[in-house]
Write a protein that holds these residues in place. Structure first.
Motif, PDB file in Angstrom:
ATOM      1  N   LEU A 244      62.880  -0.458 -11.213  1.00 55.02           N
ATOM      2  CA  LEU A 244      63.293  -1.234 -10.044  1.00 55.02           C
ATOM      3  C   LEU A 244      62.584  -2.583 -10.005  1.00 55.02           C
ATOM      4  O   LEU A 244      63.195  -3.614  -9.682  1.00 55.02           O
ATOM      5  CB  LEU A 244      62.990  -0.431  -8.772  1.00 55.02           C
ATOM      6  CG  LEU A 244      63.354  -1.110  -7.444  1.00 55.02           C
ATOM      7  CD1 LEU A 244      64.857  -1.374  -7.378  1.00 55.02           C
ATOM      8  CD2 LEU A 244      62.920  -0.231  -6.264  1.00 55.02           C
ATOM      9  N   ASP A 245      61.303  -2.576 -10.349  1.00 56.78           N
ATOM     10  CA  ASP A 245      60.553  -3.832 -10.379  1.00 56.78           C
ATOM     11  C   ASP A 245      61.117  -4.778 -11.441  1.00 56.78           C
ATOM     12  O   ASP A 245      61.247  -5.987 -11.213  1.00 56.78           O
ATOM     13  CB  ASP A 245      59.080  -3.535 -10.661  1.00 56.78           C
ATOM     14  CG  ASP A 245      58.231  -4.799 -10.609  1.00 56.78           C
ATOM     15  OD1 ASP A 245      58.240  -5.476  -9.567  1.00 56.78           O
ATOM     16  OD2 ASP A 245      57.564  -5.096 -11.620  1.00 56.78           O
ATOM     17  N   ARG A 247      64.207  -4.834 -12.553  1.00 58.33           N
ATOM     18  CA  ARG A 247      65.504  -5.333 -12.086  1.00 58.33           C
ATOM     19  C   ARG A 247      65.323  -6.439 -11.055  1.00 58.33           C
ATOM     20  O   ARG A 247      66.086  -7.422 -11.039  1.00 58.33           O
ATOM     21  CB  ARG A 247      66.309  -4.175 -11.499  1.00 58.33           C
ATOM     22  CG  ARG A 247      66.758  -3.150 -12.529  1.00 58.33           C
ATOM     23  CD  ARG A 247      67.762  -2.180 -11.923  1.00 58.33           C
ATOM     24  NE  ARG A 247      68.114  -1.138 -12.864  1.00 58.33           N
ATOM     25  CZ  ARG A 247      67.568   0.067 -12.896  1.00 58.33           C
ATOM     26  NH1 ARG A 247      66.611   0.377 -12.034  1.00 58.33           N
ATOM     27  NH2 ARG A 247      67.937   0.968 -13.788  1.00 58.33           N
ATOM     28  N   ASN A 248      64.334  -6.282 -10.180  1.00 55.23           N
ATOM     29  CA  ASN A 248      64.072  -7.336  -9.189  1.00 55.23           C
ATOM     30  C   ASN A 248      63.631  -8.629  -9.856  1.00 55.23           C
ATOM     31  O   ASN A 248      64.029  -9.738  -9.438  1.00 55.23           O
ATOM     32  CB  ASN A 248      63.013  -6.859  -8.200  1.00 55.23           C
ATOM     33  CG  ASN A 248      63.516  -5.750  -7.301  1.00 55.23           C
ATOM     34  OD1 ASN A 248      64.715  -5.642  -7.059  1.00 55.23           O
ATOM     35  ND2 ASN A 248      62.615  -4.925  -6.795  1.00 55.23           N
ATOM     36  N   GLN A 249      62.812  -8.516 -10.906  1.00 57.33           N
ATOM     37  CA  GLN A 249      62.390  -9.718 -11.634  1.00 57.33           C
ATOM     38  C   GLN A 249      63.573 -10.386 -12.314  1.00 57.33           C
ATOM     39  O   GLN A 249      63.706 -11.615 -12.299  1.00 57.33           O
ATOM     40  CB  GLN A 249      61.319  -9.335 -12.666  1.00 57.33           C
ATOM     41  CG  GLN A 249      60.005  -8.869 -12.055  1.00 57.33           C
ATOM     42  CD  GLN A 249      58.978  -8.558 -13.122  1.00 57.33           C
ATOM     43  OE1 GLN A 249      58.896  -9.230 -14.144  1.00 57.33           O
ATOM     44  NE2 GLN A 249      58.181  -7.518 -12.884  1.00 57.33           N
ATOM     45  N   LYS A 251      66.682 -10.246 -11.404  1.00 56.46           N
ATOM     46  CA  LYS A 251      67.518 -10.844 -10.360  1.00 56.46           C
ATOM     47  C   LYS A 251      66.958 -12.180  -9.896  1.00 56.46           C
ATOM     48  O   LYS A 251      67.701 -13.165  -9.710  1.00 56.46           O
ATOM     49  CB  LYS A 251      67.615  -9.874  -9.179  1.00 56.46           C
ATOM     50  CG  LYS A 251      68.533 -10.368  -8.074  1.00 56.46           C
ATOM     51  CD  LYS A 251      68.625  -9.335  -6.969  1.00 56.46           C
ATOM     52  CE  LYS A 251      69.540  -9.826  -5.844  1.00 56.46           C
ATOM     53  NZ  LYS A 251      69.625  -8.827  -4.751  1.00 56.46           N
ATOM     54  N   LYS A 252      65.633 -12.241  -9.726  1.00 51.23           N
ATOM     55  CA  LYS A 252      65.019 -13.497  -9.310  1.00 51.23           C
ATOM     56  C   LYS A 252      65.192 -14.578 -10.370  1.00 51.23           C
ATOM     57  O   LYS A 252      65.471 -15.737 -10.068  1.00 51.23           O
ATOM     58  CB  LYS A 252      63.535 -13.270  -9.017  1.00 51.23           C
ATOM     59  CG  LYS A 252      63.274 -12.471  -7.748  1.00 51.23           C
ATOM     60  CD  LYS A 252      61.777 -12.297  -7.511  1.00 51.23           C
ATOM     61  CE  LYS A 252      61.529 -11.492  -6.244  1.00 51.23           C
ATOM     62  NZ  LYS A 252      60.063 -11.301  -6.005  1.00 51.23           N
TER      63      LYS A 252
END
Length: 275
Positions: A244-245, A247-249, A251-252
């Motif tokens: 999840l971390d 994927r968040n990176q 996305k950013k």
């Protein structure tokens, strides 16, 4: 028998009251009720054994809102009482407890969904008064009334039915009792089947196979298998958090549109794939 009936009544009332008044700590489950009933009737070991057997049966039984399936408190208290006090065989008491739990659910639903609706005006009156003391009195007063009504079937079942049930069991042939014992051994499988029907997913089926292999072929105890399951759960959660971390990176980086970030995003995707 009146004393025994009062003890059963107070046991059921205590479990109901604690469950519904103090944030639902799950004491109404057979394991919790079996422990309390074992303490009250003087045989904690038997109370836990019966509670564990009934827990396996009702593990897939969930009460949602006004839809209730069985009154596990009544069934467990009656089973422990009949075994410890009346000397009934455990294999006979468990099927009877299942039937009693299903029947007592009628009274449970009647009190919860019908009779307690008449308490609503009292709650409104206490709330409109603006006085916290009245609200507190109304809250605990309603809890006492509701849970006292819940426990009435347990009292009547022990007071009226315990002695006739004991006499009837003395007349039952041993072959019939053996049949009850066999049925009580199958009921936990029914409970587990109900649970698996709700939880089954092809993605997690391998874990059920793992548990079966560990128990059947390696002869690991259930506690050890539960520990292995807990380790797998923690490892899976940590992996999911890392993914999840990542994927968040990604996305950013995609949102910023930086060219240097595009390369980093590709690398992160590759790491995510092999994670």
């Amino acid at each position: 028998m009146l004393t025994t009936a009062l003890m059963a009544y107070l046991t059921a009332f205590f479990c109901y009251f604690v469950q519904w008044t103090f944030g639902q700590p799950m004491i109404d489950q057979p394991l919790g009720v079996g422990l309390v009933a074992g303490i009250v009737f003087g045989d904690v070991t038997m109370g836990i054994i019966i509670g564990a057997a009934l827990q396996a049966i009702f593990i897939g039984s969930v009460n949602v809102g006004g839809a209730t399936s069985a009154d596990t408190v009544a069934g467990t208290v009656l089973a422990v009482c009949f075994v410890v006090v009346s000397g009934m065989e455990q294999g006979v008491a468990i099927p009877l407890a299942v039937a009693a739990a299903i029947f007592a659910n009628i009274i449970y639903s009647l009190v919860l969904n019908v009779l307690m609706s008449f308490w609503a005006p009292v709650v409104d009156w206490a709330a409109n008064s603006g006085e916290s003391k009245k609200v507190i009195v109304c809250h605990f007063g309603g809890a006492i009334v509701m849970n006292a009504l819940f426990a009435i079937p347990v009292f009547l079942a022990v007071w009226v039915g315990a002695e006739p049930a004991s006499q009837l069991m003395d007349m039952v042939p041993q072959a019939v009792i053996n049949g009850f014992n066999a049925a009580s051994g199958l009921l936990p499988a029914v409970g587990m089947a109900l649970l698996l029907r709700m939880l089954w997913d092809n993605k997690i089926a391998i874990y059920f196979l793992l548990g079966f292999v560990l128990f059947e072929y390696i002869n690991m105890p259930m506690i050890a298998i539960a520990a292995v399951g807990a380790v797998i759960l923690v490892v899976t959660c940590l992996r999911d958090l890392e993914n999840l971390d990542l994927r968040n990176q990604i996305k950013k980086l995609r949102e910023t549109g930086v060219s240097a970030g595009a390369q980093s995003a590709a690398e992160l995707e590759e790491e995510d794939f092999f994670a």
